[in-house]
Each structure stands twice: as structure tokens, then as C-alpha cells.
Design an enzyme around this catalytic site. Structure first.
Site, short mmCIF file in Angstrom:
data_model
loop_
_atom_site.label_atom_id
_atom_site.label_comp_id
_atom_site.label_asym_id
_atom_site.label_seq_id
_atom_site.Cartn_x
_atom_site.Cartn_y
_atom_site.Cartn_z
CG HIS A 1 -0.30 -0.16 2.77
ND1 HIS A 1 0.07 -0.25 3.59
CD2 HIS A 1 -0.31 1.67 3.40
CE1 HIS A 1 0.39 -0.13 4.31
NE2 HIS A 1 0.40 1.21 4.13
CG ASP B 1 0.35 -3.91 2.66
OD1 ASP B 1 0.63 -3.39 1.22
OD2 ASP B 1 -0.95 -4.09 3.37
CB SER C 1 3.17 1.84 6.36
OG SER C 1 1.91 1.77 6.91
N1 ARG Z 1 -4.16 0.28 7.30
C1 ARG Z 1 -3.15 0.05 7.26
C2 ARG Z 1 -2.31 1.60 6.74
O1 ARG Z 1 -2.92 2.30 7.38
C3 ARG Z 1 -2.77 -0.84 5.36
C4 ARG Z 1 -3.98 0.22 4.66
C5 ARG Z 1 -3.95 0.12 3.13
N2 ARG Z 1 -4.88 -1.62 3.25
C6 ARG Z 1 -6.04 -1.45 3.10
N3 ARG Z 1 -6.97 -2.35 2.39
N4 ARG Z 1 -6.75 0.27 2.34
O2 ARG Z 1 -2.15 1.87 6.18
N1 GLU Z 2 -0.86 1.11 7.84
C1 GLU Z 2 0.13 2.28 8.16
C2 GLU Z 2 0.23 2.94 7.58
O1 GLU Z 2 0.62 3.48 6.81
C3 GLU Z 2 0.74 1.68 9.36
C4 GLU Z 2 -0.41 0.83 10.27
C5 GLU Z 2 -0.34 1.91 11.40
O2 GLU Z 2 -1.15 2.92 11.71
O3 GLU Z 2 -0.43 1.37 12.21
O4 GLU Z 2 1.05 3.98 8.15
#
Ligand code: ARG
Ligand code: GLU
Length: 689
Positions: free
Chosen positions: A61, A196, A624
Site C-alpha cells: 500500500h 502487503d 508502514s
Molecule cells: N491500515 C493500513 C495503514 O494504515 C493499511 C492500509 C492499506 N490497506 C487497505 N486495505 N486500504 O496504512
Molecule cells: N498502515 C499504516 C501506515 O500506512 C501503518 C499501520 C498503523 O497505522 O499502525 O503507515
């Protein structure tokens, strides 16, 4: 979220938890250390170097917009993945950077030098002078960039010196059915099965120095790269996350938290409920729209879902009461000592009063962001062309109009490539309605009250030059100062943009800025009080996108009564989820073949292929892609998320419930090797067994 240059103070504790590295192995300025393998990726995510030839891993991502930019209906890398067979096939990404931290230095004393006795702007001026000098000195005779950052709201200052690489190429990415497996259904949720990751390579000039893209560039030779661990994982083992956490707000007062929980967050969630429902339906209806909107959708939905989880978590643990209790303890402590009472006795009351005074301004501010920057894209279009519109008279007089118009038309092509008019129109209508409802009719510009959202949508999307490429090009072809004047009077889209923007600048922005400025000042005092009055409590500065270290254990959690989350997931779980029929769990046939054959290569543990695992490391957005590192400095996997129950950690970290989610490097290698036939990438890494 510890500062790497201060990690020595934690060495004993980390060793007690099983770490076998020294503080110097982790951070050293004079010799290469783990820090030299950690990169700030595109300024937002983290990445790590894993080979002597600049090979770099980050999250799928994090590289998503690059992959999306290289994708088309003919080359659908989102759906099928992409793997360069050799270096010549690696794809360049203009604008993408990766930075290494050269050093981190406590410069607090230098920043405050000569400010004794100064107050207010005189003090700030002197501090700015000192800071500028420090930065200039740090950037003399080298190609580095330096910055001085405030920590603990200005109680401390650190200088960060970076080396930024400018030629970062895409090496490979798994298909969405792996890299984004689980989609929004699983985002922020455990159990998780997302692969990911994506693969990049840093290129430098022949002297190993940063250089803009050039064919003569060569793979960068890192000072350090992380070996990868294929050893069996042991629940309870030491883990450490090294990366660039963005923002945490651990010191918010009870009043502020209450405002966020009751007013601000629910409204933002409601706005995004609407746009996401429109975008999801459109994406399901057409492959073209699916590609056009995939990156935007992910961005909007990500915050939306995190916030829902945060509210749930904060309510469950009764965060408000915890805050109130802590505030009482703080005030009680201040009351024990006259000097403390003078310095700290009133700060909490002042902070809460400030929230009351400015919360509507702040609310107007964030809702404007949701409406104009996250909502319908006609506003973004208007912002993009606004400079040209104001300059058109000058260009006409002084020449250059024809080229400027052509540049506008060319620029717009990039925008319209990822735009669907009917989708944007629906978003506009629904969000306009929600915006007015939440802010109240009296608090929005007159133009929004002039007719119903539906009528506005019909009028704008049938006539405005902002919402339709053909109309835009037609206007541009003939544009001159006269047609511009007419546009500002007649084009309802442009008018609406201008009026909402003006209302924002006049009514909300000043208050929101005051709020933040004054609150930061109070926070500085509040935190100073915590440091002084509670010296034995664990203290760490809020995240501010600088390099940090967090450590914990590989472990599961039990955030709900009667429920236990195990610490890892396996390939079997991918197939089980796929059987449910939810489109977020779609797979390509290859995954079924490999799973059925139990073709795990030599990446398995006790007959299982681990996919993800959780740990008790305190992470946030920006972490991330961060490496999750074992007791010996080897890469265990890539951090990419937190569990739903733990997203509250941005306000309040609770080690018994908060877990970060990591994709196991053995699964990453399995995907490269068995799934994608890119074993040469695995061979490029140093594997520890
Ligand atoms: N929650 C994770 C972060 O904050 C992954 C985001 C990407 N994945 C998704 N299904 N949108 O970045
Ligand atoms: N998915 C998050 C990012 O893009 C990291 C996960 C979180 O926020 O802990 O940095």
C-alpha cells in the site's frame, strides 16, 4: 517510540527481553549500523534495504500509487502483479524518493542559546536564527539535507540530517489479491492474511551518491542491509520496529478527547461513509473505474475505518475516565509544591477552556478538509487551475498565453485519466448534503443554501469546465481575460469553490490556527510538568515523522472477554476466507494450485506457511513498511497495520491490547519464489536459517 540516538538508555531493558544486539549495533554515527538500512519512503512510509544492491522492501500500500501509475487496462499490474525479470526491466518513478538518516543530534541547548530573558517573538526570532545556523552548518560541504525538529512540543529540539535518493525503481509487486488481500473488510483487523509488500531498488550515481534518474545510474551500495530470517518464530520472542511513525497525540486533554469522540470523528466518518458508498459501487460496475479509483478509494477508506476502530477502543477502555483520573493526579501533584503549582497548576484547565473556545472553528476546519480535499474532485481541479486563472491577464499582455494554455490541457489529461464524472457528481451531491447538515445551514456559504444539493449537482455537472474534460479543453482553447471574467461570474463550479474557500479562510482558518498554536504552547508546559513531576514514569515524545524505535514481543492478544487471538495466521486461512465468497477475498487461480499442492518451498514452519503475525510494538501511520527485527538484527517481516482494537493507541497505548501486524518475510519470499517465479530476488537477499 524512542529516539534512536538515545537507545542506549534502554539497552538493558531490551536485553532483558532477549535482544542480543548492542545499542551501537542499532544506532551509530561513525560506523554502519541498523539505522543505515532504514529508509523514509516517499516521505510517508518506511522501507528497508535487504541486499548489497539497493534492493528495498516496503508495503504494497506504500508503493500503491506507483504501481497504479504504471497500470493500464493492457498492463493491469494491480490485478496481475508485476515482476522485473532483470534490472533493465525495473520501472522508474519520477518524484519518488528514499532517505537515509545520517545522524540525529540533540540541539536543544544550541536552539535556546542566548534566549535567556527574551520573551515572545524576540525569543522565537533568536531561536529561528540559531536553528538556521545549525542547519546551514550541517549542510556545508556535503550533499545532505538537515532539519531541526521540535520534540515534546518544543521542550527539546533535535537535528536530523538525511541523505535523499532520487532514483527509486519498481522491481516487483504481487497482485492486489495478495498485496491487498482482504481489502477493506480486513483492513485494520486481525486475523489478517495480507501479503502487503512491494519491491523497489535505489539507484545512485557511480560514486554511490544520490542522483536524479539516469541510465548511467547504478544500484546503490548500502552501508548496511538487513539479513532476512527464515528461522522458526517463537511466540514471546523479542521484536523491534524501526521506522518513521507520523503522529501520535498521547497528551490530549479530556476536553479535547471528548470533542474528538463526540463531534469531530463521527462527522468525518459520516462524510466518508457517503463517498465510499458511491466509489465502491462505481468500482464494482466497471474495470476502468476500478483502476481509476483504486488508489483514491484506499486512501479515503483507510482513515475512515481506523477512526471507527479508535472510537470503539476509546469507549471500551473508557479513555475519557482514564484521562480525567490522570488529570486529577497531575493537578494533585502540582498542588504539593508551590513552584509546581505556579507553573503547572492551571494548565489542564486552560487546555480544556481552549477546546471550548475554539472547537467550532476547528470543526469548520476539518469539515472543509473533508469536503474540499477528500470529497468531490471538482474542488481539486479548481485549485489546480486557480493560479492560471489569476495570471491569464498578465500572460495575455506579456506573452506566453498559448503555451500556458497548452500546459493546462496537458496537465488536465493526467487528472481526467482517473476521473469518472458520474461518480464525482454523486459524491458531490451526498457530501454537500452532509456538510450542510453537520455544520448547520447558517455556517456554510450562501451559495450552498441557494438551492438543493441535487439542483446544484445538476447545474454544475452539466455546465462547469471543472467537471468535464471536453468542456475544459474547449474553454482553454479559446481562453483569454474576457472569457475568464465570464467564467468567474457564470461557472457555478468555480463560484462554489471560491465561496467555500473564502468562507473557510475568513471564518474557520484563523480560529483553527489560533487553537493549534495556543494548544501547542500549553502542551509544552503540560509535558514539561509530566517530565518534572513524574520522573519515574516512562516518557516518550509524541511521534513526529522522525526515525523511532519501538520494541515488544511476538504475541497474540485477548482484547475481548472470552476471546483469544493467536499470534500468527497461515496460508490455509487465505483459502478459508476465499471460500466465504466475499469479493475482498478473491484469488487468482495460481494461489489455489500452490495451496492445494502444499507447495511451501523451504519457507514453512512445522508444516504451516505463516502469513502474518502480531506483536506488542507501539506503531502508528508512517510505520508502514517498517522492518520488524529479531533479537539479532534480522528481518522477521514488514509492519503494515494494527488490529482494530488497538488503533486507539494514537491517543493511548495499552500494551495488553495494542498489537501491530506484520507480514512474515518467509511469506514474502514464498510469493516471490513460488508464486511469482522471481526467485532471483530471494537469491539476492542474505537468508539466515
Ligand atoms: N491500515 C493500513 C495503514 O494504515 C493499511 C492500509 C492499506 N490497506 C487497505 N486495505 N486500504 O496504512
Ligand atoms: N498502515 C499504516 C501506515 O500506512 C501503518 C499501520 C498503523 O497505522 O499502525 O503507515
Amino acid at each position: 517510540m524512542l529516539i534512536p540516538s538515545l537507545i542506549g538508555a534502554f539497552e538493558d531493558d531490551m536485553k532483558a527481553m532477549g535482544m542480543r544486539l548492542s545499542a551501537q549495533d542499532i544506532y551509530d554515527v561513525n560506523n554502519s549500523s541498523l539505522k543505515d538500512a532504514i529508509m523514509h519512503f516517499g516521505g510517508g512510509c518506511t522501507a528497508e534495504l535487504v541486499s548489497g544492491q539497493g534492493l528495498m522492501l516496503t508495503n504494497h500500500h506504500c508503493g500503491y500509487s506507483q504501481v497504479q501509475a504504471h497500470s493500464s487496462l493492457e498492463n493491469d499490474y494491480l490485478k496481475y502483479g508485476f515482476w522485473a525479470k532483470n534490472k533493465s526491466e525495473e520501472l522508474k518513478n519520477p518524484g519518488l524518493t528514499a532517505s537515509r538518516i545520517v545522524r540525529i543530534e540533540d540541539v536543544t541547548a544550541s536552539v535556546f542559546f542566548g534566549t535567556e530573558g527574551l520573551e515572545g517573538s524576540a525569543k522565537l526570532l533568536k531561536m529561528k536564527e540559531n536553528t538556521d545556523q545549525l542547519i546551514a552548518d550541517a549542510m556545508t560541504n556535503n550533499h545532505f539535507e538537515a532539519d531541526v525538529k521540535a520534540f515534546n512540543y518544543g521542550n527539546e529540539f533535535y537535528m536530523i540530517v538525511e541523505e535523499t535518493f532520487l532514483d527509486v525503481r519498481l522491481v516487483g509487486t504481487p497482485p492486489n489479491s495478495i498485496g491487498k488481500f482482504g481489502g477493506d473488510t480486513d483492513n485494520w483487523v486481525w486475523p489478517r492474511h495480507t501479503g502487503d509488500f512491494s519491491v523497489f531498488r535505489i539507484y545512485s550515481d557511480v560514486n554511490n551518491k544520490p542522483s536524479e534518474y539516469s541510465e548511467s545510474n547504478v544500484p546503490y551500495t548500502p552501508l548496511h542491509f538487513l539479513p532476512v530470517s527464515a528461522k522458526n518464530r517463537v511466540p514471546g520472542e523479542f521484536t523491534m520496529v524501526y521506522g518513521f511513525p507520523g503522529t501520535t497525540e498521547q497528551h490530549l486533554t479530556s476536553g479535547n478527547l471528548q470533542y474528538i469522540m463526540d463531534i469531530e470523528r463521527p462527522a468525518r466518518i459520516a462524510m466518508r461513509d457517503k463517498s465510499i458508498s458511491v466509489i465502491d459501487a462505481s468500482m464494482r460496475s466497471s474495470d476502468l473505474i476500478r483502476i481509476q479509483y483504486s488508489s483514491k478509494q484506499a486512501r479515503i477508506a483507510n482513515g475512515w475505518k481506523k477512526w471507527i476502530g479508535q472510537l470503539g477502543g476509546l469507549k471500551t477502555v473508557d479513555a475519557l475516565q482514564i484521562k480525567l483520573d490522570r488529570e486529577k493526579a497531575y493537578n494533585d501533584m502540582a498542588a504539593t509544591n508551590e513552584e509546581w503549582n505556579k507553573k503547572y497548576g492551571s494548565v489542564i484547565g486552560e487546555m480544556n477552556a481552549l477546546v471550548e473556545k475554539y472547537k467550532m472553528a476547528d470543526f469548520g476546519y476539518v469539515m472543509f478538509i473533508e469536503y474540499q480535499y477528500v470529497g468531490p474532485e471538482l474542488f481539486g481541479r479548481a485549485r489546480t487551475i486557480s493560479k492560471f486563472l489569476t495570471e491569464i491577464g498578465d500572460l495575455e499582455k506579456n506573452g506566453g498565453l498559448a503555451e500556458a494554455k497548452q500546459a493546462q490541457i496537458e496537465g488536465a489529461k493526467g487528472f481526467y485519466k482517473n476521473y469518472d464524472e458520474a461518480t464525482d457528481k454523486q459524491i458531490f451531491q451526498l457530501l454537500t448534503e452532509e456538510y450542510i447538515n453537520r455544520l448547520g445551514k447558517d455556517n456554510v456559504p450562501a451559495i450552498l443554501r441557494s438551492s438543493s444539493p441535487e439542483e446544484l449537482a445538476n447545474a454544475i455537472y452539466s455546465k462547469s469546465i471543472l467537471t468535464n474534460q471536453a468542456r475544459f479543453e474547449k474553454f482553454m482553447a479559446k481562453a483569454n481575460s474576457k472569457s475568464m471574467a465570464k467564467l468567474l461570474k457564470k461557472d457555478l463550479g468555480v463560484k462554489l469553490w471560491k465561496e467555500t474557500e473564502e468562507t473557510f479562510v475568513k471564518t474557520y482558518l484563523p480560529g483553527a490556527q489560533e487553537f493549534k498554536g495556543q494548544m501547542d504552547q500549553l502542551l509544552k508546559t503540560y509535558v514539561a510538568g509530566k517530565l518534572e513531576m513524574f520522573p519515574d514514569e516512562a516518557q516518550w515524545p509524541d511521534a513526529n515523522s522522525t526515525l523511532r524505535i519501538t520494541y515488544g514481543k511476538l504475541e497474540g492478544s485477548a482484547p475481548h472477554d472470552g476471546m483469544q487471538y493467536t499470534e500468527h495466521t497461515t496460508l490455509d486461512g487465505i483459502i478459508t476466507k476465499n471460500n466465504s465468497g466475499n469479493p475482498d477475498y478473491e484469488l487468482l487461480p495460481r494461489m489455489h494450485e500452490l495451496a492445494k499442492a502444499k507447495d511451501y518451498g523451504d519457507y514453512a514452519q512445522d508444516g504451516e506457511l505463516w502469513v502474518c503475525f502480531t506483536g506488542s510494538n507501539h506503531t502508528t501511520g508512517g510505520n508502514s513498511g517498517s522492518p520488524v527485527i529479531d533479537a539479532d538484527g534480522n528481518l522477521l517481516g514488514l509492519n503494515f497495520d494494527r488490529t482494530w482494537e488497538s488503533t486507539m493507541s494514537d491517543y493511548m497505548f495499552d500494551s495488553s491490547r495494542c498489537r501491530n501486524i506484520t507480514v512474515d518475510i518467509r511469506y514474502v519470499m514464498w510469493v516471490m519464489d513460488r508464486y511469482a517465479g522471481a526467485k532471483h530476488l530471494v537469491d539476492e537477499m542474505t537468508i539466515v536459517r
